[in-house]
Every structure is written in C-alpha cells, then in structure tokens.
Design a protein around this motif. Structure first.
Motif, mmCIF file in Angstrom:
data_model
loop_
_atom_site.group_PDB
_atom_site.id
_atom_site.type_symbol
_atom_site.label_atom_id
_atom_site.label_comp_id
_atom_site.label_asym_id
_atom_site.label_seq_id
_atom_site.Cartn_x
_atom_site.Cartn_y
_atom_site.Cartn_z
ATOM 1 N N ARG A 310 0.833 -1.197 0.000
ATOM 2 C CA ARG A 310 0.000 0.000 0.000
ATOM 3 C C ARG A 310 0.874 1.256 0.000
ATOM 4 N NH1 ARG A 310 -1.470 3.405 3.991
ATOM 5 N NH2 ARG A 310 -3.381 4.631 3.670
ATOM 6 N N GLY A 311 0.571 2.178 -0.931
ATOM 7 C CA GLY A 311 1.276 3.454 -0.994
ATOM 8 C C GLY A 311 2.546 3.450 -1.814
ATOM 9 N N GLU A 312 2.969 2.288 -2.315
ATOM 10 C CA GLU A 312 4.202 2.251 -3.093
ATOM 11 C C GLU A 312 3.940 2.719 -4.523
ATOM 12 O OE1 GLU A 312 7.021 -1.104 -1.052
ATOM 13 O OE2 GLU A 312 5.556 -1.820 -2.536
ATOM 14 N N PRO A 313 4.849 3.540 -5.067
ATOM 15 C CA PRO A 313 4.674 4.031 -6.441
ATOM 16 C C PRO A 313 5.058 2.989 -7.481
ATOM 17 C CG PRO A 313 6.633 5.005 -5.467
ATOM 18 C CD PRO A 313 5.989 4.183 -4.400
ATOM 19 N N VAL A 314 4.361 3.051 -8.612
ATOM 20 C CA VAL A 314 4.548 2.086 -9.702
ATOM 21 C C VAL A 314 4.689 2.841 -11.021
ATOM 22 C CG1 VAL A 314 3.437 0.218 -10.997
ATOM 23 C CG2 VAL A 314 3.212 0.314 -8.502
ATOM 24 N N LEU A 315 5.618 2.399 -11.881
ATOM 25 C CA LEU A 315 5.753 2.907 -13.232
ATOM 26 C C LEU A 315 5.438 1.780 -14.210
ATOM 27 C CD1 LEU A 315 7.736 4.767 -11.454
ATOM 28 C CD2 LEU A 315 8.805 5.331 -13.631
ATOM 29 N N ILE A 316 4.842 2.113 -15.338
ATOM 30 C CA ILE A 316 4.576 1.136 -16.385
ATOM 31 C C ILE A 316 5.618 1.299 -17.492
ATOM 32 C CG2 ILE A 316 2.910 0.212 -18.031
ATOM 33 C CD1 ILE A 316 1.937 -0.045 -15.195
ATOM 34 N N GLY A 317 6.326 0.221 -17.805
ATOM 35 C CA GLY A 317 7.345 0.254 -18.860
ATOM 36 C C GLY A 317 6.732 -0.070 -20.213
ATOM 37 N N PHE A 318 6.048 0.911 -20.800
ATOM 38 C CA PHE A 318 5.344 0.674 -22.058
ATOM 39 C C PHE A 318 6.284 0.227 -23.180
ATOM 40 C CE2 PHE A 318 2.388 3.615 -19.892
ATOM 41 C CZ PHE A 318 1.243 2.848 -19.950
ATOM 42 N N ALA A 319 7.511 0.742 -23.185
ATOM 43 C CA ALA A 319 8.458 0.347 -24.233
ATOM 44 C C ALA A 319 8.943 -1.090 -24.037
ATOM 45 C CB ALA A 319 9.650 1.309 -24.255
ATOM 46 N N ALA A 320 8.685 -1.652 -22.858
ATOM 47 C CA ALA A 320 9.055 -3.046 -22.594
ATOM 48 C C ALA A 320 7.906 -3.995 -22.882
ATOM 49 C CB ALA A 320 9.499 -3.211 -21.148
ATOM 50 N N THR A 321 6.675 -3.588 -22.599
ATOM 51 C CA THR A 321 5.549 -4.515 -22.718
ATOM 52 C C THR A 321 5.339 -4.991 -24.151
ATOM 53 O OG1 THR A 321 3.956 -2.690 -22.952
ATOM 54 C CG2 THR A 321 4.388 -3.494 -20.728
ATOM 55 N N GLY A 322 5.569 -4.109 -25.121
ATOM 56 C CA GLY A 322 5.406 -4.502 -26.521
ATOM 57 C C GLY A 322 6.473 -5.457 -26.997
ATOM 58 N N ARG A 323 7.571 -5.529 -26.250
ATOM 59 C CA ARG A 323 8.683 -6.419 -26.617
ATOM 60 C C ARG A 323 8.753 -7.647 -25.713
ATOM 61 N NH1 ARG A 323 13.975 -3.458 -28.733
ATOM 62 N NH2 ARG A 323 13.054 -1.993 -30.212
ATOM 63 N N ASP A 324 7.676 -7.925 -25.012
ATOM 64 C CA ASP A 324 7.658 -9.058 -24.095
ATOM 65 C C ASP A 324 7.698 -10.364 -24.895
ATOM 66 O OD1 ASP A 324 7.186 -10.977 -22.196
ATOM 67 O OD2 ASP A 324 5.566 -9.887 -21.205
ATOM 68 N N PRO A 325 8.764 -11.173 -24.727
ATOM 69 C CA PRO A 325 8.849 -12.430 -25.488
ATOM 70 C C PRO A 325 7.762 -13.434 -25.107
ATOM 71 C CG PRO A 325 10.635 -12.256 -23.890
ATOM 72 C CD PRO A 325 9.964 -10.927 -23.922
ATOM 73 N N GLU A 326 7.159 -13.264 -23.930
ATOM 74 C CA GLU A 326 6.055 -14.145 -23.543
ATOM 75 C C GLU A 326 4.852 -13.946 -24.458
ATOM 76 O OE1 GLU A 326 5.966 -16.499 -21.131
ATOM 77 O OE2 GLU A 326 8.124 -16.144 -20.872
ATOM 78 N N VAL A 327 4.768 -12.781 -25.084
ATOM 79 C CA VAL A 327 3.654 -12.464 -25.977
ATOM 80 C C VAL A 327 4.073 -12.548 -27.439
ATOM 81 C CG1 VAL A 327 1.975 -10.685 -26.660
ATOM 82 C CG2 VAL A 327 2.578 -10.986 -24.241
ATOM 83 N N HIS A 328 5.251 -11.997 -27.743
ATOM 84 C CA HIS A 328 5.668 -11.848 -29.140
ATOM 85 C C HIS A 328 6.838 -12.739 -29.547
ATOM 86 C CE1 HIS A 328 2.847 -8.655 -29.891
ATOM 87 N NE2 HIS A 328 3.266 -8.009 -28.823
ATOM 88 N N GLY A 329 7.234 -13.666 -28.690
ATOM 89 C CA GLY A 329 8.242 -14.643 -29.075
ATOM 90 C C GLY A 329 9.676 -14.149 -28.944
ATOM 91 N N ALA A 330 10.590 -14.996 -29.369
ATOM 92 C CA ALA A 330 12.015 -14.716 -29.210
ATOM 93 C C ALA A 330 12.471 -13.520 -30.024
ATOM 94 C CB ALA A 330 12.829 -15.950 -29.595
ATOM 95 N N ASP A 331 11.736 -13.186 -31.095
ATOM 96 C CA ASP A 331 12.135 -12.048 -31.937
ATOM 97 C C ASP A 331 11.321 -10.790 -31.609
ATOM 98 O OD1 ASP A 331 9.649 -12.707 -32.957
ATOM 99 O OD2 ASP A 331 10.261 -12.513 -35.060
ATOM 100 N N ALA A 332 10.847 -10.683 -30.375
ATOM 101 C CA ALA A 332 9.992 -9.556 -29.990
ATOM 102 C C ALA A 332 10.669 -8.205 -30.168
ATOM 103 C CB ALA A 332 9.536 -9.718 -28.534
ATOM 104 N N ASP A 333 12.012 -8.184 -30.124
ATOM 105 C CA ASP A 333 12.737 -6.916 -30.284
ATOM 106 C C ASP A 333 12.809 -6.468 -31.741
ATOM 107 O OD1 ASP A 333 13.153 -7.017 -27.595
ATOM 108 O OD2 ASP A 333 15.299 -7.463 -27.701
ATOM 109 N N ARG A 334 12.468 -7.350 -32.661
ATOM 110 C CA ARG A 334 12.652 -7.062 -34.089
ATOM 111 C C ARG A 334 11.447 -6.325 -34.672
ATOM 112 N NH1 ARG A 334 11.963 -10.335 -38.789
ATOM 113 N NH2 ARG A 334 11.329 -12.075 -37.450
ATOM 114 N N PHE A 335 11.715 -5.303 -35.468
ATOM 115 C CA PHE A 335 10.677 -4.563 -36.193
ATOM 116 C C PHE A 335 10.315 -5.365 -37.426
ATOM 117 C CE2 PHE A 335 9.381 -1.384 -39.391
ATOM 118 C CZ PHE A 335 8.412 -0.687 -38.686
ATOM 119 N N GLU A 336 9.089 -5.879 -37.498
ATOM 120 C CA GLU A 336 8.690 -6.780 -38.574
ATOM 121 C C GLU A 336 7.235 -6.505 -38.949
ATOM 122 O OE1 GLU A 336 8.220 -8.724 -41.455
ATOM 123 O OE2 GLU A 336 10.209 -9.248 -40.646
#
Length: 412
Positions: A310-336
């Motif tokens: 309770r009361g702890e601040p949180v940031l969302i890493g939007f630039a990380a979520t789109g590159r999550d390999p759990e969602v987009h696979g091993a090549d999540a960092d690649r622009f395709e």
C-alpha cells in the motif's frame, strides 16, 4: 526476485530498451530506484501491465494515495515533482477521473477527429513544402522540421493557441519529460508552466473563440460536474503536452524504423504492407512513451509474482511490454511488418487508455504516406549508432533525426 537491490534508473535515458530488458529479466514487476533515491516498482511484463492498468486498486492520485508525498517526505526537491503536482487525468482516481475524462473526451470524438483531417493535411503539406526547399543532399533535422511541428500545430489549433504563444506553452511539457532536469529547475518549471497556462485561460475567458479551450471554460461555468480552476489548467497541460511529445516520437520512430530496415520499407513500397502495419508495429516495438509515472497501490496487491505494498509508487514500462517475449516470441525486439500479432499497450488500456489515441492515429495515417510520397529516396544522414536518445527515461525517441531527403543528383 524482490531480494535483489533495485536497478537505479538512468535518468539520461541512454539505452531505454537495454534498461527495460534488464528489468524484465528480473520478472514482470521489479524494484527500481528513481532520481532523488525514491524506491518504486517497474512493470515490464505485458500481462502484468494489463493487470495493473485495469486494477482499481492502483490509483494515480498522489494527494490521496502516496503517503510519502502526503507526509512531506517527497517535496519540491524531488526531480519528478512535475508528475506529482499536475491536477488532471494523470493524477486523478475513481469518480474524479471519470468526471475529468467525460469532459475532456469530448475533444476526441470520431466526429471531431474527422473534422480535423483537413487541418492535419494542410499542416503536413506546408511542412513538406518547406522541407522541399532544402538543397539536394542537404541534411535536415526531420524531428525539428516535421515530426514536432506537425502535432504541435494540430493540437494548438484544436485548443486555440496562437502561433506566437505556442513555444512558451509547449515548453513546460518538454521540460517536464526531460529527466536530466535538476530538482530546482523542475520545480520552477511547474510554477512557470502553471502561471503561463492560467494566463492563457484567463485570456480565453475574456475573449472566447471557436476552440476547445473556450469550450472547457464554458463547461466550467455551465456543466454540473464543473472543472475546478486547477483542473482546467492541469487539463490543458496534459492535452498540449501529450498531443505533441508522444506523437512527435511516434512519427520519428516510424521513420527511423523504415530507414534502418530497408527491406521493411520495400514491403510498403511494393504494397505488401500498409501504413497501419507501420504504425502498429512502431507502437509495439518503439512505443513513444517508455516508462511512465505514477500509480500508487491503495492496498497491498499481488501482481507479477510480487506484493506491491500500500502506498508504493509504480511505473509502467510501455516500451518493454510490446517487446515481451512471452507475448511476441524470441524475436519480440525485431521490427517486422509481417508480424501477425502486433498487440501493444502503447496507448494504455481500460479507463486509462489515452483519449487522444484517435487523433494520434489520424495524424500518422496522413503524415507518413505524405512524407514518403514526397521523398521516397529519403535516407539517414548519419549512421544509426550516431543518433542520440532524448534526455529522458520517460519518453522513447531521438534527440534529432538528421536525414537527406534526396540524393545530391536527384531532388526527388
């Protein structure tokens, strides 16, 4: 892995993706240390971020839900104080957020956005004409001369900001996202920005026009849910800043992605990929907002395998979520562009989804094809590794984008 020491966030934003990837390797939610030695949590996993964005137990109101701020432990010397003191959608929770969202969402209805199309097209055409005056082979800064002035002009036209006052009113937002700014300068910027916007509102109150600021001022007087004076000023802070900076980065990131992935650009030129593919893949792989403050847990919450107290601040890493390999696979960092699943959270989600999303997409759908149609042989004027990032970990973009619009022997 909460027993590890927090990762100290690089306030210069020297390598956004490397830093966020390091955080994600520790888990979808991990400890960080912000400027001013403030401890917080970073959410970098897609599913964890989706959960936090939709969980009403996470508030955006520091005045109610950040005990360290309420008790005075976080003061004017906090380098990110501008993100705490704003009074708008970004710092509202519950009924207050719903009320503010209802009032401001009127600016971005499909009808309003469609009505803005001629304004966007004219702004793009005029800026491209100015670029075309460059000498063959001359290096021009596309960020300074196209990616920034296009959304700035569109949002300022929408809210009735005259050309001669735009630089001053937009400067506050630019300073606010620069995380290398010192605490004293950050606090002074908040005060100056607030005063400038207050003066702007008072001018609109005396002399209303056919613009959304005048509409908000009128709503303040007639709407039963009234905007307070502080909320009105804060809402304008938000609208002008978010209507400019993220769109600027989105344009710049899309252009840079195509220029550094010529095989992807050829897919567009050959008609094998569309501009919507470019926009959505850029939003996924190069989200214009990188690491956004703040949310605060209103009670202990289990998320991503950890307990946010309770009361702890949180940031969302939007630039990380789109590159999550759990969602987009091993090549999540690649622009395709041919990637079938381009899902992302770059515009947020749920009740906190960016209300300016329709306008941002409309601007990109006009700006990108117009730019590449006028200058199909455009190329970077420097090596990609020579480009410098913005001085921030909150935004994801480059400091400048030098390009050559055409080869020296062909103006295109």
């Amino acid at each position: 892995m909460t027993d590890q020491p927090p990762i100290v966030i690089d306030r210069t934003g020297a390598d956004i993706h490397a830093e966020l990837a390091a955080l994600r390797r520790r888990g979808p939610v991990s400890r960080i240390e912000l400027p001013g030695s403030v401890r917080a949590w970073s959410v970098t996993g897609y599913e964890a971020a989706l959960s936090v964005l939709g969980d009403t137990r996470f508030s955006k109101d520091p005045r109610k839900h950040w005990p360290a701020f309420v008790d005075g432990e976080i003061g004017a010397d906090f380098p990110l104080i501008g993100w705490v003191l704003m009074d708008n959608l970004t710092t509202a929770h519950g009924a207050d957020h719903s009320r503010l969202r209802r009032l401001t969402a009127k600016a971005f209805t499909p009808r309003r956005v469609e009505a803005m199309r001629p304004v966007i097209e004219q702004a793009a055409a005029e800026l491209l004409d100015e670029l075309a005056a460059a000498a063959p082979g001359e290096a021009v800064d596309l960020k300074k001369r196209f990616a920034h002035p296009l959304p700035a002009r569109v949002i300022c036209d929408l809210f009735g900001v005259e050309p001669e006052e735009r630089a001053d009113l937009l400067r506050g937002g630019e300073v606010n996202v620069d995380t290398t700014t010192g605490a004293e300068e950050a606090a002074a910027n908040v005060e100056r920005w607030h005063r400038q916007m207050h003066d702007f509102v008072e001018r609109k109150r005396r002399t209303p026009g056919d613009d959304l600021t005048s509409d908000l001022v009128a709503a303040q007087e007639t709407d039963g849910s009234r905007l307070t004076p502080s909320e009105l000023v804060g809402t304008l802070h938000l609208m002008l800043a978010t209507g400019t900076e993220p769109v600027m980065n989105l344009i710049g990131n899309a252009v840079l992605a195509l220029l550094t992935h010529p095989e992807q650009y050829e897919r567009v030129r050959a008609g094998h990929a569309g501009w919507d593919d470019v926009i959505e893949e850029t939003l996924r792989a190069e989200a214009p907002v990188a690491h956004l403050p703040f949310r605060f847990a209103t009670e202990d919450v289990e998320v991503g395998g950890v307990t946010v107290r309770r009361g702890e601040p949180v940031l969302i890493g939007f630039a990380a979520t789109g590159r999550d390999p759990e969602v987009h696979g091993a090549d999540a960092d690649r622009f395709e562009l041919s990637r079938e699943d381009k899902s992302h959270l770059a515009f947020g989600s749920g009740v906190y989804r960016c209300i300016g999303m329709p306008l941002a997409r409309a601007e990109l759908r006009i700006a990108l094809p117009a730019l590449f149609a006028r200058f199909p042989e455009m190329a970077l004027a420097v090596r990609p590794e020579q480009l410098k990032p913005q001085s921030t970990f909150i935004m994801n973009g480059v400091e400048s984008l030098p390009v050559r619009l055409a080869p020296k022997d062909d103006r295109g």
